[in-house]
Write a protein that holds these residues in place. Structure first.
Motif, PDB file in Angstrom:
ATOM      1  N   ARG A   2     -20.091  16.731   2.281  1.00 43.59           N
ATOM      2  CA  ARG A   2     -21.370  17.381   1.990  1.00 43.59           C
ATOM      3  C   ARG A   2     -21.765  17.203   0.517  1.00 43.59           C
ATOM      4  NH1 ARG A   2     -25.162  20.780   4.475  1.00 43.59           N
ATOM      5  NH2 ARG A   2     -24.549  19.530   6.298  1.00 43.59           N
ATOM      6  N   LYS A  56     -22.930  24.343  19.308  1.00 39.79           N
ATOM      7  CA  LYS A  56     -21.684  23.592  19.084  1.00 39.79           C
ATOM      8  C   LYS A  56     -20.820  24.235  18.004  1.00 39.79           C
ATOM      9  CE  LYS A  56     -22.834  18.965  20.733  1.00 39.79           C
ATOM     10  NZ  LYS A  56     -22.869  17.531  20.396  1.00 39.79           N
ATOM     11  N   LEU A  57     -19.516  24.227  18.245  1.00 37.59           N
ATOM     12  CA  LEU A  57     -18.514  24.653  17.281  1.00 37.59           C
ATOM     13  C   LEU A  57     -17.376  23.643  17.345  1.00 37.59           C
ATOM     14  CD1 LEU A  57     -17.192  26.661  15.310  1.00 37.59           C
ATOM     15  CD2 LEU A  57     -16.397  27.976  17.274  1.00 37.59           C
ATOM     16  N   ARG A  58     -16.982  23.148  16.184  1.00 39.64           N
ATOM     17  CA  ARG A  58     -15.948  22.100  16.121  1.00 39.64           C
ATOM     18  C   ARG A  58     -16.338  20.890  16.975  1.00 39.64           C
ATOM     19  NH1 ARG A  58     -14.108  24.555  12.305  1.00 39.64           N
ATOM     20  NH2 ARG A  58     -12.013  25.421  12.098  1.00 39.64           N
ATOM     21  N   SER A 112     -13.345  31.145  11.868  1.00 42.56           N
ATOM     22  CA  SER A 112     -14.367  30.168  12.260  1.00 42.56           C
ATOM     23  C   SER A 112     -15.246  30.713  13.389  1.00 42.56           C
ATOM     24  CB  SER A 112     -13.716  28.843  12.672  1.00 42.56           C
ATOM     25  OG  SER A 112     -12.872  29.007  13.788  1.00 42.56           O
ATOM     26  N   ASP A 164     -23.648  32.670  12.050  1.00 40.23           N
ATOM     27  CA  ASP A 164     -24.648  31.612  11.825  1.00 40.23           C
ATOM     28  C   ASP A 164     -25.625  31.468  12.990  1.00 40.23           C
ATOM     29  OD1 ASP A 164     -23.478  31.075   9.411  1.00 40.23           O
ATOM     30  OD2 ASP A 164     -22.330  29.339  10.099  1.00 40.23           O
ATOM     31  N   THR A 165     -25.115  31.656  14.219  1.00 41.45           N
ATOM     32  CA  THR A 165     -25.971  31.398  15.384  1.00 41.45           C
ATOM     33  C   THR A 165     -26.724  32.630  15.872  1.00 41.45           C
ATOM     34  OG1 THR A 165     -24.045  31.730  16.837  1.00 41.45           O
ATOM     35  CG2 THR A 165     -24.583  29.446  16.195  1.00 41.45           C
ATOM     36  N   PHE A 172     -19.236  31.316  13.220  1.00 40.53           N
ATOM     37  CA  PHE A 172     -20.091  30.741  14.270  1.00 40.53           C
ATOM     38  C   PHE A 172     -21.073  31.785  14.794  1.00 40.53           C
ATOM     39  CE2 PHE A 172     -20.499  30.257  18.960  1.00 40.53           C
ATOM     40  CZ  PHE A 172     -21.275  29.094  18.995  1.00 40.53           C
ATOM     41  N   ARG A 189     -14.105  23.311   5.361  1.00 36.48           N
ATOM     42  CA  ARG A 189     -15.107  24.340   5.069  1.00 36.48           C
ATOM     43  C   ARG A 189     -14.479  25.725   5.079  1.00 36.48           C
ATOM     44  NH1 ARG A 189     -19.252  24.812  10.198  1.00 36.48           N
ATOM     45  NH2 ARG A 189     -17.775  25.431  11.803  1.00 36.48           N
ATOM     46  N   GLY A 219     -22.400  21.666   8.437  1.00 37.00           N
ATOM     47  CA  GLY A 219     -22.574  22.702   9.447  1.00 37.00           C
ATOM     48  C   GLY A 219     -23.542  23.773   8.996  1.00 37.00           C
ATOM     49  N   GLN A 220     -23.812  23.824   7.696  1.00 38.58           N
ATOM     50  CA  GLN A 220     -24.827  24.720   7.128  1.00 38.58           C
ATOM     51  C   GLN A 220     -26.116  23.927   6.969  1.00 38.58           C
ATOM     52  OE1 GLN A 220     -23.636  26.100   3.272  1.00 38.58           O
ATOM     53  NE2 GLN A 220     -23.377  28.194   3.952  1.00 38.58           N
TER      54      GLN A 220
END
Length: 524
Positions: free
Chosen positions: A131, A506-508, A460, A467-468, A464, A81, A108-109
Protein backbone atom coordinates in the motif's frame (compact mmCIF):
# COMPACT_ATOMS: atom_id res chain seq x y z
CA UNK A 1 20.66 -2.91 33.47
CA UNK A 2 17.84 -4.19 35.69
CA UNK A 3 17.82 -1.03 37.85
CA UNK A 4 17.23 1.32 34.91
CA UNK A 5 13.96 3.27 34.97
CA UNK A 6 12.28 4.94 31.99
CA UNK A 7 12.99 8.28 33.70
CA UNK A 8 16.76 7.56 33.35
CA UNK A 9 16.57 7.36 29.54
CA UNK A 10 16.25 11.09 28.61
CA UNK A 11 12.83 10.68 27.03
CA UNK A 12 10.44 13.59 26.48
CA UNK A 13 8.37 14.43 29.60
CA UNK A 14 5.09 13.89 27.75
CA UNK A 15 6.26 10.48 26.54
CA UNK A 16 7.25 9.57 30.11
CA UNK A 17 3.80 10.71 31.23
CA UNK A 18 2.22 8.32 28.69
CA UNK A 19 4.49 5.43 29.77
CA UNK A 20 3.56 6.09 33.40
CA UNK A 21 -0.15 6.09 32.44
CA UNK A 22 0.42 2.73 30.71
CA UNK A 23 1.71 1.48 34.08
CA UNK A 24 5.09 0.14 32.95
CA UNK A 25 7.53 0.20 35.85
CA UNK A 26 10.80 -0.28 34.01
CA UNK A 27 12.01 -0.96 30.45
CA UNK A 28 12.39 -4.42 28.97
CA UNK A 29 15.89 -5.40 27.81
CA UNK A 30 15.39 -4.29 24.20
CA UNK A 31 13.92 -0.98 25.40
CA UNK A 32 16.75 -0.29 27.85
CA UNK A 33 19.39 -0.96 25.20
CA UNK A 34 17.70 0.54 22.12
CA UNK A 35 16.27 3.82 23.44
CA UNK A 36 19.68 5.48 24.16
CA UNK A 37 20.97 4.40 20.72
CA UNK A 38 17.93 5.86 18.93
CA UNK A 39 18.15 9.11 20.93
CA UNK A 40 21.83 9.59 19.99
CA UNK A 41 20.87 9.42 16.31
CA UNK A 42 22.63 6.17 15.38
CA UNK A 43 21.26 3.62 12.90
CA UNK A 44 20.34 0.42 14.70
CA UNK A 45 19.55 -3.26 14.15
CA UNK A 46 17.43 -4.75 16.92
CA UNK A 47 17.50 -8.53 16.82
CA UNK A 48 14.66 -9.60 19.11
CA UNK A 49 11.61 -11.84 19.05
CA UNK A 50 8.11 -10.52 18.45
CA UNK A 51 6.57 -9.34 21.69
CA UNK A 52 9.73 -8.21 23.51
CA UNK A 53 8.55 -4.59 23.57
CA UNK A 54 10.09 -3.45 20.27
CA UNK A 55 7.38 -0.90 19.43
CA UNK A 56 8.03 1.07 22.61
CA UNK A 57 11.81 0.62 22.05
CA UNK A 58 11.66 2.73 18.90
CA UNK A 59 8.35 4.52 19.46
CA UNK A 60 9.28 6.27 22.73
CA UNK A 61 12.53 7.89 21.47
CA UNK A 62 11.15 8.71 18.00
CA UNK A 63 8.02 10.38 19.38
CA UNK A 64 10.25 12.23 21.88
CA UNK A 65 12.22 13.73 18.99
CA UNK A 66 9.53 14.74 16.45
CA UNK A 67 7.20 17.72 16.32
CA UNK A 68 4.11 18.64 14.32
CA UNK A 69 4.93 18.81 10.61
CA UNK A 70 3.15 19.13 7.27
CA UNK A 71 5.16 16.19 5.90
CA UNK A 72 5.58 12.59 7.04
CA UNK A 73 8.48 12.44 9.53
CA UNK A 74 8.36 8.73 10.46
CA UNK A 75 7.67 5.70 8.26
CA UNK A 76 7.19 2.30 9.92
CA UNK A 77 6.95 -0.68 7.54
CA UNK A 78 5.24 -3.86 8.78
CA UNK A 79 4.57 -7.18 7.00
CA UNK A 80 0.81 -7.40 7.68
CA UNK A 81 -2.12 -5.06 8.19
CA UNK A 82 -2.82 -6.71 11.58
CA UNK A 83 0.64 -5.69 12.77
CA UNK A 84 0.21 -2.22 11.21
CA UNK A 85 -2.98 -1.73 13.25
CA UNK A 86 -1.32 -3.07 16.41
CA UNK A 87 1.77 -0.84 16.01
CA UNK A 88 -0.43 2.17 15.21
CA UNK A 89 -2.44 1.58 18.40
CA UNK A 90 0.71 1.28 20.53
CA UNK A 91 2.31 4.40 19.03
CA UNK A 92 -0.94 6.34 19.57
CA UNK A 93 -0.82 5.38 23.25
CA UNK A 94 2.82 6.51 23.54
CA UNK A 95 1.92 9.81 21.81
CA UNK A 96 -1.17 10.35 23.98
CA UNK A 97 0.09 13.65 25.46
CA UNK A 98 1.94 14.93 22.38
CA UNK A 99 0.25 16.53 19.37
CA UNK A 100 1.48 13.91 16.92
CA UNK A 101 -0.76 12.52 14.19
CA UNK A 102 -0.40 8.81 13.43
CA UNK A 103 -2.07 6.77 10.70
CA UNK A 104 -2.06 3.11 9.62
CA UNK A 105 -1.98 2.57 5.83
CA UNK A 106 -2.73 -0.89 4.45
CA UNK A 107 -4.64 -2.65 1.70
CA UNK A 108 -8.33 -3.34 2.19
CA UNK A 109 -9.00 0.23 3.34
CA UNK A 110 -10.39 2.80 0.87
CA UNK A 111 -7.30 4.53 -0.54
CA UNK A 112 -9.23 7.81 -1.02
CA UNK A 113 -9.71 8.10 2.76
CA UNK A 114 -5.96 7.61 3.24
CA UNK A 115 -5.15 10.24 0.59
CA UNK A 116 -7.38 12.83 2.32
CA UNK A 117 -5.72 12.18 5.68
CA UNK A 118 -2.23 12.46 4.17
CA UNK A 119 -3.15 15.80 2.58
CA UNK A 120 -4.29 17.13 5.98
CA UNK A 121 -0.89 16.21 7.44
CA UNK A 122 0.37 13.09 9.23
CA UNK A 123 3.66 12.86 11.16
CA UNK A 124 3.85 9.05 11.54
CA UNK A 125 2.73 6.52 8.93
CA UNK A 126 2.58 2.81 9.80
CA UNK A 127 2.06 0.82 6.64
CA UNK A 128 2.40 -2.37 4.66
CA UNK A 129 4.89 -2.27 1.74
CA UNK A 130 2.29 -2.86 -1.02
CA UNK A 131 0.00 0.00 0.00
CA UNK A 132 2.92 2.41 0.65
CA UNK A 133 4.16 1.67 -2.91
CA UNK A 134 0.65 2.41 -4.24
CA UNK A 135 0.81 5.87 -2.65
CA UNK A 136 4.34 6.45 -3.99
CA UNK A 137 3.18 5.60 -7.53
CA UNK A 138 0.16 7.92 -7.15
CA UNK A 139 2.38 10.69 -5.70
CA UNK A 140 0.02 10.89 -2.74
CA UNK A 141 2.70 10.42 -0.05
CA UNK A 142 5.76 12.65 0.36
CA UNK A 143 8.74 10.80 1.83
CA UNK A 144 11.28 13.56 1.14
CA UNK A 145 11.42 14.73 4.76
CA UNK A 146 11.53 11.36 6.54
CA UNK A 147 13.61 11.60 9.71
CA UNK A 148 13.10 8.01 10.84
CA UNK A 149 12.63 4.85 8.75
CA UNK A 150 11.74 1.71 10.73
CA UNK A 151 11.53 -1.79 9.27
CA UNK A 152 9.55 -3.88 11.77
CA UNK A 153 9.76 -7.70 11.52
CA UNK A 154 12.06 -7.49 8.51
CA UNK A 155 12.49 -11.28 8.28
CA UNK A 156 8.70 -11.72 8.04
CA UNK A 157 8.60 -9.16 5.21
CA UNK A 158 11.35 -11.16 3.48
CA UNK A 159 9.35 -14.41 3.94
CA UNK A 160 6.28 -12.75 2.42
CA UNK A 161 8.22 -11.65 -0.67
CA UNK A 162 8.35 -7.92 0.13
CA UNK A 163 12.13 -7.46 -0.16
CA UNK A 164 11.95 -5.77 -3.60
CA UNK A 165 9.07 -3.55 -2.46
CA UNK A 166 11.11 -2.48 0.58
CA UNK A 167 14.09 -1.55 -1.60
CA UNK A 168 11.84 0.48 -3.91
CA UNK A 169 10.38 2.32 -0.93
CA UNK A 170 13.83 3.04 0.56
CA UNK A 171 14.95 4.52 -2.78
CA UNK A 172 12.11 7.05 -2.46
CA UNK A 173 13.09 8.05 1.08
CA UNK A 174 15.61 10.86 1.62
CA UNK A 175 19.17 9.76 2.48
CA UNK A 176 19.41 12.10 5.48
CA UNK A 177 17.46 9.84 7.82
CA UNK A 178 17.96 7.50 10.75
CA UNK A 179 17.17 3.86 9.97
CA UNK A 180 16.13 1.13 12.38
CA UNK A 181 15.68 -2.52 11.43
CA UNK A 182 14.02 -5.03 13.76
CA UNK A 183 14.13 -8.74 13.01
CA UNK A 184 13.92 -11.97 15.01
CA UNK A 185 16.46 -13.61 12.69
CA UNK A 186 19.14 -12.23 10.37
CA UNK A 187 19.05 -14.17 7.07
CA UNK A 188 21.57 -13.24 4.40
CA UNK A 189 19.17 -11.04 2.40
CA UNK A 190 18.35 -8.96 5.49
CA UNK A 191 22.09 -8.56 6.22
CA UNK A 192 22.63 -7.35 2.62
CA UNK A 193 19.70 -4.95 2.93
CA UNK A 194 21.17 -3.54 6.16
CA UNK A 195 24.69 -3.12 4.75
CA UNK A 196 23.32 -1.45 1.61
CA UNK A 197 20.98 1.09 3.21
CA UNK A 198 22.28 1.62 6.76
CA UNK A 199 25.34 3.50 8.06
CA UNK A 200 28.65 1.78 8.75
CA UNK A 201 28.35 2.88 12.38
CA UNK A 202 25.08 0.94 12.76
CA UNK A 203 24.75 -0.63 16.22
CA UNK A 204 23.54 -4.23 16.44
CA UNK A 205 21.56 -5.05 19.59
CA UNK A 206 20.80 -8.74 20.06
CA UNK A 207 18.42 -9.95 22.76
CA UNK A 208 18.99 -13.60 23.67
CA UNK A 209 15.74 -15.51 23.88
CA UNK A 210 14.91 -17.06 27.25
CA UNK A 211 14.34 -20.78 27.13
CA UNK A 212 11.20 -22.16 28.69
CA UNK A 213 10.51 -25.69 29.79
CA UNK A 214 6.75 -26.16 29.65
CA UNK A 215 6.39 -29.91 30.03
CA UNK A 216 5.15 -29.51 33.61
CA UNK A 217 3.04 -26.41 32.94
CA UNK A 218 -0.44 -26.76 31.44
CA UNK A 219 -1.35 -23.53 29.64
CA UNK A 220 -4.95 -22.40 29.00
CA UNK A 221 -6.74 -19.20 28.08
CA UNK A 222 -10.26 -17.87 28.66
CA UNK A 223 -11.76 -15.50 26.12
CA UNK A 224 -13.34 -12.66 28.12
CA UNK A 225 -14.95 -9.27 27.77
CA UNK A 226 -13.12 -6.58 29.73
CA UNK A 227 -16.22 -5.88 31.86
CA UNK A 228 -16.49 -9.57 32.89
CA UNK A 229 -12.81 -10.05 33.73
CA UNK A 230 -13.21 -9.96 37.53
CA UNK A 231 -16.25 -12.24 37.66
CA UNK A 232 -14.47 -14.78 35.43
CA UNK A 233 -11.43 -14.72 37.73
CA UNK A 234 -13.75 -15.44 40.69
CA UNK A 235 -15.39 -18.31 38.78
CA UNK A 236 -11.99 -19.84 38.00
CA UNK A 237 -10.86 -19.58 41.63
CA UNK A 238 -14.17 -20.98 42.91
CA UNK A 239 -13.99 -24.02 40.59
CA UNK A 240 -10.24 -24.76 40.77
CA UNK A 241 -9.72 -23.78 44.43
CA UNK A 242 -5.94 -23.28 43.95
CA UNK A 243 -3.80 -24.06 46.97
CA UNK A 244 -1.46 -21.19 46.11
CA UNK A 245 -1.64 -18.79 43.16
CA UNK A 246 0.14 -15.73 41.80
CA UNK A 247 -2.13 -13.40 39.82
CA UNK A 248 -0.39 -10.96 37.48
CA UNK A 249 -1.54 -7.46 36.53
CA UNK A 250 0.14 -5.09 34.08
CA UNK A 251 0.14 -2.01 36.33
CA UNK A 252 0.57 -0.95 39.95
CA UNK A 253 -2.92 0.55 39.95
CA UNK A 254 -4.29 -2.70 38.54
CA UNK A 255 -2.73 -4.63 41.44
CA UNK A 256 -4.23 -2.29 44.05
CA UNK A 257 -7.71 -2.37 42.48
CA UNK A 258 -7.75 -6.16 42.12
CA UNK A 259 -6.52 -6.73 45.69
CA UNK A 260 -9.25 -4.40 47.03
CA UNK A 261 -11.93 -6.20 45.00
CA UNK A 262 -10.73 -9.67 46.05
CA UNK A 263 -10.39 -8.76 49.73
CA UNK A 264 -13.94 -7.33 49.70
CA UNK A 265 -15.13 -10.79 48.63
CA UNK A 266 -13.26 -12.64 51.34
CA UNK A 267 -10.18 -13.88 49.49
CA UNK A 268 -6.98 -14.25 51.50
CA UNK A 269 -4.88 -12.01 49.23
CA UNK A 270 -2.26 -9.25 49.26
CA UNK A 271 -0.43 -7.35 46.52
CA UNK A 272 3.16 -6.55 45.55
CA UNK A 273 4.39 -3.79 43.24
CA UNK A 274 7.19 -1.26 42.78
CA UNK A 275 5.67 1.48 44.95
CA UNK A 276 5.82 -0.70 48.06
CA UNK A 277 8.92 -0.45 50.23
CA UNK A 278 11.27 -3.38 50.73
CA UNK A 279 9.89 -4.28 54.17
CA UNK A 280 6.31 -4.40 52.88
CA UNK A 281 7.33 -6.69 50.02
CA UNK A 282 9.41 -8.98 52.28
CA UNK A 283 6.55 -9.31 54.80
CA UNK A 284 4.04 -10.13 52.05
CA UNK A 285 6.42 -12.65 50.47
CA UNK A 286 7.06 -14.28 53.89
CA UNK A 287 3.30 -14.78 54.41
CA UNK A 288 2.98 -16.26 50.92
CA UNK A 289 5.92 -18.66 51.39
CA UNK A 290 4.61 -19.81 54.76
CA UNK A 291 1.12 -20.48 53.28
CA UNK A 292 -0.49 -17.75 55.38
CA UNK A 293 -1.60 -16.13 52.13
CA UNK A 294 -3.46 -18.03 49.41
CA UNK A 295 -3.21 -15.45 46.63
CA UNK A 296 -0.54 -12.96 45.67
CA UNK A 297 -1.33 -10.24 43.10
CA UNK A 298 1.80 -8.74 41.57
CA UNK A 299 3.36 -6.76 38.73
CA UNK A 300 6.19 -8.32 36.71
CA UNK A 301 8.89 -6.22 38.40
CA UNK A 302 7.71 -7.01 41.95
CA UNK A 303 7.50 -10.74 41.19
CA UNK A 304 11.17 -11.07 40.24
CA UNK A 305 12.24 -11.93 43.77
CA UNK A 306 9.55 -14.57 44.28
CA UNK A 307 11.07 -18.02 44.65
CA UNK A 308 8.35 -20.37 45.91
CA UNK A 309 8.17 -24.06 44.98
CA UNK A 310 4.51 -24.74 45.78
CA UNK A 311 2.67 -22.30 43.47
CA UNK A 312 -0.09 -24.41 41.89
CA UNK A 313 -1.47 -21.69 39.58
CA UNK A 314 -0.24 -18.62 37.72
CA UNK A 315 -3.08 -16.45 36.40
CA UNK A 316 -2.48 -13.69 33.87
CA UNK A 317 -5.35 -11.40 34.85
CA UNK A 318 -3.91 -9.15 32.14
CA UNK A 319 -1.43 -10.23 29.48
CA UNK A 320 2.06 -8.73 29.95
CA UNK A 321 3.81 -6.03 27.93
CA UNK A 322 6.17 -8.52 26.27
CA UNK A 323 6.77 -12.23 25.69
CA UNK A 324 9.75 -12.42 28.03
CA UNK A 325 7.49 -11.39 30.91
CA UNK A 326 5.04 -14.18 30.01
CA UNK A 327 7.92 -16.67 30.21
CA UNK A 328 8.98 -15.30 33.61
CA UNK A 329 5.38 -15.31 34.89
CA UNK A 330 4.37 -18.87 34.09
CA UNK A 331 7.80 -20.13 35.19
CA UNK A 332 6.66 -19.40 38.76
CA UNK A 333 4.59 -22.60 38.69
CA UNK A 334 5.57 -26.16 37.75
CA UNK A 335 8.70 -26.01 39.93
CA UNK A 336 10.50 -28.75 41.85
CA UNK A 337 9.28 -31.34 39.33
CA UNK A 338 5.62 -30.58 40.17
CA UNK A 339 2.77 -29.93 37.76
CA UNK A 340 1.66 -26.34 37.30
CA UNK A 341 -1.26 -24.54 35.66
CA UNK A 342 -1.09 -21.20 33.83
CA UNK A 343 -4.30 -19.38 32.90
CA UNK A 344 -4.60 -16.20 30.80
CA UNK A 345 -7.69 -13.99 30.55
CA UNK A 346 -7.74 -12.71 26.96
CA UNK A 347 -10.05 -10.25 25.22
CA UNK A 348 -10.75 -10.73 21.48
CA UNK A 349 -8.44 -7.80 20.70
CA UNK A 350 -5.57 -9.56 22.51
CA UNK A 351 -5.95 -12.79 20.54
CA UNK A 352 -3.15 -11.83 18.12
CA UNK A 353 -0.81 -11.36 21.11
CA UNK A 354 -1.81 -14.80 22.41
CA UNK A 355 -0.82 -16.35 19.07
CA UNK A 356 2.53 -14.51 19.24
CA UNK A 357 3.10 -15.92 22.73
CA UNK A 358 2.40 -19.45 21.42
CA UNK A 359 4.94 -18.93 18.64
CA UNK A 360 7.51 -17.42 21.00
CA UNK A 361 7.21 -20.18 23.62
CA UNK A 362 6.73 -22.95 21.04
CA UNK A 363 3.85 -24.27 23.08
CA UNK A 364 0.09 -24.70 22.67
CA UNK A 365 -2.22 -22.61 24.84
CA UNK A 366 -5.58 -24.37 24.89
CA UNK A 367 -8.93 -22.62 25.17
CA UNK A 368 -10.97 -23.32 28.31
CA UNK A 369 -14.69 -22.77 28.66
CA UNK A 370 -15.67 -20.25 31.35
CA UNK A 371 -16.98 -22.15 34.43
CA UNK A 372 -20.76 -22.07 34.87
CA UNK A 373 -22.52 -21.50 38.19
CA UNK A 374 -23.64 -25.15 38.07
CA UNK A 375 -19.99 -26.25 37.93
CA UNK A 376 -19.12 -23.92 40.80
CA UNK A 377 -22.06 -25.34 42.81
CA UNK A 378 -20.87 -28.89 42.12
CA UNK A 379 -17.33 -28.06 43.30
CA UNK A 380 -18.53 -26.37 46.49
CA UNK A 381 -21.04 -29.14 47.18
CA UNK A 382 -18.31 -31.82 47.00
CA UNK A 383 -16.07 -29.70 49.20
CA UNK A 384 -18.78 -29.21 51.86
CA UNK A 385 -19.74 -32.91 51.71
CA UNK A 386 -16.11 -33.94 52.29
CA UNK A 387 -15.90 -31.58 55.29
CA UNK A 388 -19.13 -33.00 56.77
CA UNK A 389 -17.96 -36.62 56.30
CA UNK A 390 -14.57 -35.82 57.83
CA UNK A 391 -16.26 -34.19 60.86
CA UNK A 392 -18.50 -37.25 61.30
CA UNK A 393 -15.49 -39.58 61.03
CA UNK A 394 -13.55 -37.57 63.63
CA UNK A 395 -16.43 -37.92 66.09
CA UNK A 396 -15.82 -34.40 67.50
CA UNK A 397 -19.34 -33.05 66.93
CA UNK A 398 -21.01 -34.66 70.00
CA UNK A 399 -21.24 -31.44 72.04
CA UNK A 400 -23.62 -30.06 69.38
CA UNK A 401 -26.00 -33.05 69.60
CA UNK A 402 -28.35 -31.32 72.13
CA UNK A 403 -28.89 -28.43 69.68
CA UNK A 404 -29.65 -30.88 66.88
CA UNK A 405 -32.11 -32.71 69.15
CA UNK A 406 -33.85 -29.39 69.93
CA UNK A 407 -34.17 -28.63 66.21
CA UNK A 408 -35.49 -32.18 65.65
CA UNK A 409 -38.55 -31.32 67.76
CA UNK A 410 -39.50 -28.50 65.40
CA UNK A 411 -38.04 -29.37 61.97
CA UNK A 412 -37.19 -32.30 59.75
CA UNK A 413 -33.45 -32.98 60.30
CA UNK A 414 -32.86 -33.41 56.55
CA UNK A 415 -34.17 -29.86 56.09
CA UNK A 416 -31.92 -28.66 58.92
CA UNK A 417 -28.88 -30.29 57.28
CA UNK A 418 -29.81 -28.71 53.94
CA UNK A 419 -30.13 -25.28 55.60
CA UNK A 420 -26.70 -25.63 57.24
CA UNK A 421 -25.18 -26.73 53.92
CA UNK A 422 -26.74 -23.67 52.24
CA UNK A 423 -25.25 -21.37 54.88
CA UNK A 424 -21.85 -22.98 54.34
CA UNK A 425 -22.26 -22.79 50.57
CA UNK A 426 -23.14 -19.06 50.66
CA UNK A 427 -20.05 -18.33 52.75
CA UNK A 428 -17.87 -20.28 50.29
CA UNK A 429 -19.00 -18.24 47.26
CA UNK A 430 -16.91 -15.20 46.47
CA UNK A 431 -19.17 -13.56 43.91
CA UNK A 432 -22.90 -12.89 43.65
CA UNK A 433 -23.39 -14.92 40.49
CA UNK A 434 -26.68 -14.05 38.78
CA UNK A 435 -26.38 -15.99 35.52
CA UNK A 436 -25.30 -19.56 34.91
CA UNK A 437 -23.33 -18.66 31.78
CA UNK A 438 -21.22 -15.53 31.52
CA UNK A 439 -22.24 -15.23 27.87
CA UNK A 440 -25.97 -15.57 28.54
CA UNK A 441 -26.64 -11.98 27.46
CA UNK A 442 -24.78 -12.33 24.18
CA UNK A 443 -28.02 -12.51 22.18
CA UNK A 444 -27.97 -14.06 18.73
CA UNK A 445 -25.33 -16.49 17.46
CA UNK A 446 -24.21 -15.97 13.85
CA UNK A 447 -22.55 -18.54 11.58
CA UNK A 448 -19.69 -17.35 9.27
CA UNK A 449 -18.29 -19.44 6.40
CA UNK A 450 -14.67 -18.62 7.24
CA UNK A 451 -12.32 -20.12 9.81
CA UNK A 452 -8.79 -20.89 10.95
CA UNK A 453 -7.84 -22.34 7.58
CA UNK A 454 -8.43 -18.87 6.11
CA UNK A 455 -5.98 -17.34 8.63
CA UNK A 456 -8.64 -15.29 10.42
CA UNK A 457 -8.48 -14.31 14.08
CA UNK A 458 -10.83 -12.34 16.39
CA UNK A 459 -9.07 -9.06 15.59
CA UNK A 460 -9.46 -9.45 11.80
CA UNK A 461 -13.11 -10.51 12.21
CA UNK A 462 -13.87 -7.49 14.41
CA UNK A 463 -12.20 -5.19 11.87
CA UNK A 464 -14.22 -6.83 9.06
CA UNK A 465 -17.51 -6.18 10.90
CA UNK A 466 -16.46 -2.63 11.78
CA UNK A 467 -15.49 -1.82 8.16
CA UNK A 468 -18.51 -3.45 6.52
CA UNK A 469 -21.41 -3.03 8.95
CA UNK A 470 -20.10 0.15 10.64
CA UNK A 471 -20.98 -1.13 14.10
CA UNK A 472 -19.45 -0.66 17.54
CA UNK A 473 -17.42 -3.87 17.85
CA UNK A 474 -17.13 -3.53 21.65
CA UNK A 475 -20.69 -4.94 21.74
CA UNK A 476 -19.61 -8.20 20.07
CA UNK A 477 -19.67 -11.25 22.36
CA UNK A 478 -17.87 -14.60 22.15
CA UNK A 479 -15.97 -15.43 18.95
CA UNK A 480 -15.59 -19.18 18.39
CA UNK A 481 -13.23 -19.87 15.45
CA UNK A 482 -13.13 -23.44 14.08
CA UNK A 483 -11.20 -24.76 11.06
CA UNK A 484 -13.71 -23.94 8.30
CA UNK A 485 -16.27 -21.69 9.97
CA UNK A 486 -16.83 -19.33 12.89
CA UNK A 487 -19.61 -18.58 15.41
CA UNK A 488 -20.00 -15.06 16.81
CA UNK A 489 -22.43 -13.94 19.52
CA UNK A 490 -23.98 -10.51 18.93
CA UNK A 491 -26.75 -8.37 20.46
CA UNK A 492 -30.07 -8.79 18.63
CA UNK A 493 -30.06 -5.20 17.34
CA UNK A 494 -26.86 -5.86 15.35
CA UNK A 495 -28.24 -8.87 13.43
CA UNK A 496 -29.80 -6.92 10.54
CA UNK A 497 -26.85 -4.50 10.00
CA UNK A 498 -24.44 -7.45 9.83
CA UNK A 499 -26.63 -9.66 7.62
CA UNK A 500 -27.44 -6.75 5.29
CA UNK A 501 -23.99 -5.13 5.05
CA UNK A 502 -21.36 -7.77 5.89
CA UNK A 503 -22.80 -10.94 4.31
CA UNK A 504 -21.33 -11.57 0.86
CA UNK A 505 -18.35 -9.24 1.42
CA UNK A 506 -14.79 -10.53 1.13
CA UNK A 507 -12.37 -11.23 3.98
CA UNK A 508 -8.92 -12.68 3.33
CA UNK A 509 -9.92 -12.87 -0.35
CA UNK A 510 -12.92 -15.10 0.40
CA UNK A 511 -16.58 -14.25 0.13
CA UNK A 512 -18.13 -14.61 3.60
CA UNK A 513 -21.67 -15.99 3.89
CA UNK A 514 -23.38 -15.21 7.20
CA UNK A 515 -26.57 -16.64 8.71
CA UNK A 516 -28.19 -17.05 12.10
CA UNK A 517 -26.84 -20.26 13.65
CA UNK A 518 -29.36 -23.03 14.23
CA UNK A 519 -27.13 -25.15 16.46
CA UNK A 520 -25.84 -24.55 19.96
CA UNK A 521 -22.34 -23.38 20.76
CA UNK A 522 -19.79 -26.04 19.96
CA UNK A 523 -17.14 -27.07 22.41
CA UNK A 524 -13.50 -27.34 21.42
Amino acid sequence: MKDIKFSDLNLDDKVLQAIDAMGFEEPSQIQAEAIPVVLEGTDMIGQAQTGTGKTLAYGAPVISMIDKSSKVSVLVLTPTRELAIQVNDELSTIAKFKKVRIMPIYGGQPIERQIKALKRGIEIVVGTPGRILDHIKRHTIDLSDIKFLILDEADEMLNMGFIDDIENIIKNVNNDRQTMLFSATMPEQIKRLASKYMNKETKHIKIVKNTLTVEKIKQYYYEVKAKDRFEILCRILDVDEPSSAIIFCKTKRGVDELVDAMQARGYNVEGMHGDMNQNQRLNTLKKFKENNLEFLVATDVAARGIDVDDVSHVINYELPQDMESYVHRIGRTGRANKDGIAYSLVTPREYILLKQIEKFTRSKIKRNEIPTVDEIFETKYKHILEDVKQTLDNDDYKKFTPMATELDDEYNLVDVAAALIKMNFDSELSFDYTENSIASDNGVRLFFTIGRMDKVNPKSLLQFLKDTAHINVSEIGDIDILDKFTFINIPEELVNPILNKSAGRKLRGRKVNIEVAKNKKRKH
